[in-house]
Motif scaffolding. Structure first.
Motif, mmCIF file in Angstrom:
data_model
loop_
_atom_site.group_PDB
_atom_site.id
_atom_site.type_symbol
_atom_site.label_atom_id
_atom_site.label_comp_id
_atom_site.label_asym_id
_atom_site.label_seq_id
_atom_site.Cartn_x
_atom_site.Cartn_y
_atom_site.Cartn_z
ATOM 1 N N PHE A 45 -10.659 2.549 16.227
ATOM 2 C CA PHE A 45 -9.239 3.927 15.963
ATOM 3 C C PHE A 45 -8.081 2.836 15.371
ATOM 4 O O PHE A 45 -8.160 3.406 14.681
ATOM 5 C CB PHE A 45 -8.059 4.926 17.076
ATOM 6 N N GLU A 46 -7.982 2.095 15.925
ATOM 7 C CA GLU A 46 -6.723 0.892 14.826
ATOM 8 C C GLU A 46 -7.107 0.225 14.223
ATOM 9 O O GLU A 46 -6.398 0.558 13.161
ATOM 10 C CB GLU A 46 -6.352 -0.375 16.246
ATOM 11 N N GLN A 47 -8.557 0.092 13.859
ATOM 12 C CA GLN A 47 -8.417 -0.298 12.098
ATOM 13 C C GLN A 47 -8.576 1.045 11.466
ATOM 14 O O GLN A 47 -8.767 1.081 10.126
ATOM 15 C CB GLN A 47 -10.245 -0.694 13.042
ATOM 16 N N LEU A 48 -9.419 2.131 11.871
ATOM 17 C CA LEU A 48 -9.195 3.553 10.947
ATOM 18 C C LEU A 48 -7.506 3.569 10.706
ATOM 19 O O LEU A 48 -7.567 3.772 9.483
ATOM 20 C CB LEU A 48 -9.841 4.307 11.918
ATOM 21 N N LEU A 49 -6.598 3.433 11.837
ATOM 22 C CA LEU A 49 -5.193 3.663 11.554
ATOM 23 C C LEU A 49 -5.117 2.476 10.174
ATOM 24 O O LEU A 49 -4.102 2.574 9.249
ATOM 25 C CB LEU A 49 -4.451 3.294 12.434
ATOM 26 N N LYS A 50 -5.140 1.298 10.255
ATOM 27 C CA LYS A 50 -5.230 0.010 9.407
ATOM 28 C C LYS A 50 -5.148 0.490 8.083
ATOM 29 O O LYS A 50 -4.705 0.244 7.261
ATOM 30 C CB LYS A 50 -5.546 -0.884 9.936
ATOM 31 N N GLU A 51 -6.899 1.039 7.953
ATOM 32 C CA GLU A 51 -7.418 0.945 7.149
ATOM 33 C C GLU A 51 -7.101 2.748 6.424
ATOM 34 O O GLU A 51 -7.597 3.057 5.566
ATOM 35 C CB GLU A 51 -8.601 0.870 6.506
ATOM 36 N N ASP A 52 -6.280 2.900 6.717
ATOM 37 C CA ASP A 52 -5.696 4.723 6.365
ATOM 38 C C ASP A 52 -7.225 4.942 6.071
ATOM 39 O O ASP A 52 -7.417 6.340 5.337
ATOM 40 C CB ASP A 52 -5.203 4.667 4.916
ATOM 41 N N GLU A 53 -8.061 5.229 6.764
ATOM 42 C CA GLU A 53 -9.375 5.953 7.189
ATOM 43 C C GLU A 53 -9.623 6.998 7.971
ATOM 44 O O GLU A 53 -10.364 7.903 8.532
ATOM 45 C CB GLU A 53 -10.334 5.172 7.561
ATOM 46 N N LEU A 54 -8.102 8.002 8.464
ATOM 47 C CA LEU A 54 -7.910 8.960 9.276
ATOM 48 C C LEU A 54 -7.883 10.271 8.782
ATOM 49 O O LEU A 54 -7.789 10.022 7.907
ATOM 50 C CB LEU A 54 -6.532 8.928 10.441
ATOM 51 N N ALA A 55 -8.566 11.306 9.736
ATOM 52 C CA ALA A 55 -8.660 12.466 8.929
ATOM 53 C C ALA A 55 -7.023 12.726 8.989
ATOM 54 O O ALA A 55 -6.632 13.216 9.715
ATOM 55 C CB ALA A 55 -9.534 13.599 9.555
ATOM 56 N N SER A 56 -7.634 13.993 7.977
ATOM 57 C CA SER A 56 -5.894 14.682 7.481
ATOM 58 C C SER A 56 -5.605 15.801 9.241
ATOM 59 O O SER A 56 -4.793 16.950 9.466
ATOM 60 C CB SER A 56 -6.030 15.177 6.479
ATOM 61 N N SER A 57 -7.309 16.632 9.156
ATOM 62 C CA SER A 57 -7.087 17.434 9.603
ATOM 63 C C SER A 57 -8.805 17.809 10.514
ATOM 64 O O SER A 57 -10.133 18.436 10.136
ATOM 65 C CB SER A 57 -7.176 19.110 8.760
ATOM 66 N N PRO A 58 -8.425 16.462 11.148
ATOM 67 C CA PRO A 58 -10.250 16.311 12.191
ATOM 68 C C PRO A 58 -11.288 17.750 12.225
ATOM 69 O O PRO A 58 -11.731 17.135 12.754
ATOM 70 C CB PRO A 58 -10.012 15.368 13.315
ATOM 71 N N VAL A 59 -10.103 18.161 13.156
ATOM 72 C CA VAL A 59 -10.751 19.925 13.576
ATOM 73 C C VAL A 59 -11.736 20.721 12.292
ATOM 74 O O VAL A 59 -12.429 21.149 13.045
ATOM 75 C CB VAL A 59 -9.815 20.524 14.655
ATOM 76 N N THR A 60 -10.445 20.948 11.677
ATOM 77 C CA THR A 60 -10.931 21.800 10.060
ATOM 78 C C THR A 60 -12.624 21.527 9.758
ATOM 79 O O THR A 60 -13.190 21.012 9.684
ATOM 80 C CB THR A 60 -10.052 21.791 9.382
ATOM 81 N N GLU A 61 -12.245 19.932 9.620
ATOM 82 C CA GLU A 61 -13.129 18.537 9.293
ATOM 83 C C GLU A 61 -14.716 19.135 10.000
ATOM 84 O O GLU A 61 -15.577 18.858 9.558
ATOM 85 C CB GLU A 61 -13.271 17.196 8.809
ATOM 86 N N VAL A 62 -14.944 19.000 11.568
ATOM 87 C CA VAL A 62 -15.340 19.014 11.994
ATOM 88 C C VAL A 62 -16.144 20.738 11.829
ATOM 89 O O VAL A 62 -17.936 20.699 11.667
ATOM 90 C CB VAL A 62 -15.554 19.023 13.823
ATOM 91 N N PHE A 63 -15.216 22.087 12.212
ATOM 92 C CA PHE A 63 -16.340 22.654 11.698
ATOM 93 C C PHE A 63 -16.390 23.218 10.532
ATOM 94 O O PHE A 63 -17.713 23.788 9.490
ATOM 95 C CB PHE A 63 -15.112 23.866 11.707
ATOM 96 N N ARG A 64 -16.101 22.212 9.063
ATOM 97 C CA ARG A 64 -16.334 22.545 8.058
ATOM 98 C C ARG A 64 -17.943 21.920 7.956
ATOM 99 O O ARG A 64 -18.808 22.121 6.906
ATOM 100 C CB ARG A 64 -15.390 22.037 7.092
ATOM 101 N N LYS A 65 -18.090 20.557 8.208
ATOM 102 C CA LYS A 65 -18.987 18.958 7.560
ATOM 103 C C LYS A 65 -19.911 18.772 8.845
ATOM 104 O O LYS A 65 -20.500 18.010 8.209
ATOM 105 C CB LYS A 65 -17.903 18.233 6.588
ATOM 106 N N ALA A 66 -19.608 19.317 10.237
ATOM 107 C CA ALA A 66 -20.394 18.876 11.201
ATOM 108 C C ALA A 66 -20.775 19.900 11.863
ATOM 109 O O ALA A 66 -20.689 19.763 13.344
ATOM 110 C CB ALA A 66 -19.633 18.177 11.772
ATOM 111 N N PHE A 67 -20.917 20.915 11.279
ATOM 112 C CA PHE A 67 -21.173 22.736 12.478
ATOM 113 C C PHE A 67 -22.817 22.318 12.811
ATOM 114 O O PHE A 67 -22.705 22.505 14.218
ATOM 115 C CB PHE A 67 -20.860 23.436 11.125
ATOM 116 N N PRO A 68 -23.368 21.532 11.889
ATOM 117 C CA PRO A 68 -24.525 21.793 12.970
ATOM 118 C C PRO A 68 -24.669 20.792 14.504
ATOM 119 O O PRO A 68 -25.163 21.070 15.449
ATOM 120 C CB PRO A 68 -25.491 21.475 12.298
#
Length: 431
Positions: free
Chosen positions: A214-237
């Motif tokens: 997580f710290e590396q994701l934060l450092k590289e600015d790779e965090l999802a802006s709305s992770p819950v929404t992305e789960v439903f949109r892109k990882a629903f299966p």
């Protein structure tokens, strides 16, 4: 994204996840046991035993309805501000709420306000638990060496039987009190014990380091802006399959513990001490199954182990209830222990399976939502099993059939999981 973590650090984090989860589940399981033995009489008082029991189980189910809210809230925060901070908040909330239940006046003291307040506290408890497990598993896996993720992902799972041992053991001890003392104050003691246990949990959780991934994701600015929404949109299966794989370990467990305690005492006339003893023995055996299951996941893959566990659980469903119906102490303990051992096979690998379904930037949200979607339905399993007893004239075949259905759903999703996990790389490309 390569992140190097030493085995010593991985063990420290896994132990922290295990202890915190054990204390969380101790608090949560207390409610299930109390719903079977206490709340139906002292908070949902009624001349009709079925109505009183249904009311108590309905309040039990409310906690599961609140769990997705906790998954959404803490999943978002866990993928945005960090796993560790959220785990400190969840353990503090559930400990405080559980202790407060131990102080709550009964229906005979404050009337209808008692079940209302009890239900509200259960809601808060559900919110906290909804964000707890997903974070604990995610933190443990993200600190673990890749080749040993199965065993480290199983560590938070072991918190479940430990929580069962602590909660059932506490109720078994206070159940030895005279009935009038048990009803007056004895049942409150396990809940009040949550306050000192909360201190222990907070001390341990504060010593756990944040996920280096997580710290590396934060450092590289790779965090999802709305992770819950992305789960439903892109990882629903992945979400649906993940929920299905978790269904047996959650819903099946509450069927064999919470429902069986109520069914055994109210319908078969067995003593609550016998049924609590059966739960204790089953929990002890479950620890061994979880340890072995975590290692098996590393060798054969969590999807295959989930499939096997689901099929085996379906096969032993009817024999389990036949043994319980004999009311013979030895057979009751064997039946409950056998069922819990079998449904613990997919539960052992649930952490490894779910974390593998979701990419790092959506992992806390995806894992928490999957487990708690299963939890919504699972919370109503004891209530549904109780209702089905009226259809089957009080006979257990309806509950056994319900266990078969739950087991086969998990088996099917376990078979699908490896294929669905392959789609994870498409989620990583968030363009």
């Amino acid at each position: 994204m390569a992140v190097t973590v030493t085995e010593a650090e991985a063990r420290k984090v896994a132990f922290g996840a295990f202890v915190g989860t054990a204390l969380e589940w101790y608090d949560f399981f207390l409610f299930g046991t109390a719903a079977s033995l206490v709340f139906n009489r002292l908070y949902f008082a009624s001349d009709d035993v079925v109505v009183a029991t249904a009311g108590a189980f309905a309040s039990f189910a409310v906690g599961f309805l609140a769990r997705p809210l906790g998954a959404v809230l803490f999943g978002h925060l866990g993928d945005r501000i960090g796993r560790r901070k959220c785990l400190i908040i969840t353990v503090a909330l559930i400990g405080f709420v559980t202790g407060a239940i131990g102080l709550l006046p009964t229906y005979f003291s404050i009337g209808v306000a008692a079940p209302v307040l009890l239900t509200l506290l259960r809601l808060l408890q559900g919110v906290a638990v909804g964000g707890e497990w997903g974070g604990a598993v995610t933190l443990a896996v993200e600190h673990a060496p890749k080749e040993h993720r199965g065993r480290y992902a199983a560590m938070p799972q072991i918190g479940s039987p430990i929580g069962t041992l602590l909660s059932s053991g506490a109720f078994l001890l206070v159940s030895l009190l005279p009935p009038e003392s048990f009803d007056a104050w004895g049942w409150r003691l396990p809940f009040l014990a949550a306050f000192p246990l909360l201190y222990i949990a907070l001390w341990i959780r504060r010593r756990v380091e944040e996920s280096p991934l997580f710290e590396q994701l934060l450092k590289e600015d790779e965090l999802a802006s709305s992770p819950v929404t992305e789960v439903f949109r892109k990882a629903f299966p992945q979400l649906l399959v993940g929920a299905g794989t978790a269904f047996l370990g959650i819903g099946g467990f509450y069927l064999i513990t919470t429902f069986v305690i109520s069914y055994g005492t109210a319908n078969l006339g067995m003593s609550r001490s016998l049924l609590l003893t059966a739960t204790l023995v089953a929990a002890a055996v479950e620890i061994v199954v979880l340890i072995i299951g975590g290692r098996m996941a590393e060798r054969f893959g969590p999807g295959r182990i989930t499939l096997i566990g689901g099929v085996v659980s379906a096969l032993i469903a009817f024999p389990t209830f036949w043994m319980i119906d004999t009311t013979n102490a030895a057979l009751v303990i064997i039946g409950v222990t056998l069922a819990v051992a079998c449904l613990s096979i997919p539960y052992a690998v649930s952490g490894a399976l779910l974390t593998d379904l979701f990419p790092a930037h959506l992992r806390y949200s995806g894992v928490a939502l999957s487990a708690n979607v299963a939890g919504i339905v699972s919370g109503f399993v004891p209530l549904l099993a109780t209702a089905l007893l009226t259809v089957s004239d009080g006979r257990s075949w309806s509950a056994a059939l319900l266990l078969v259905v739950i087991a086969l759903i998990t088996a099917a999703c376990g078979a699908l999981a490896p294929r669905v996990a392959l789609a994870r790389d498409e989620v990583v490309s968030r363009g």
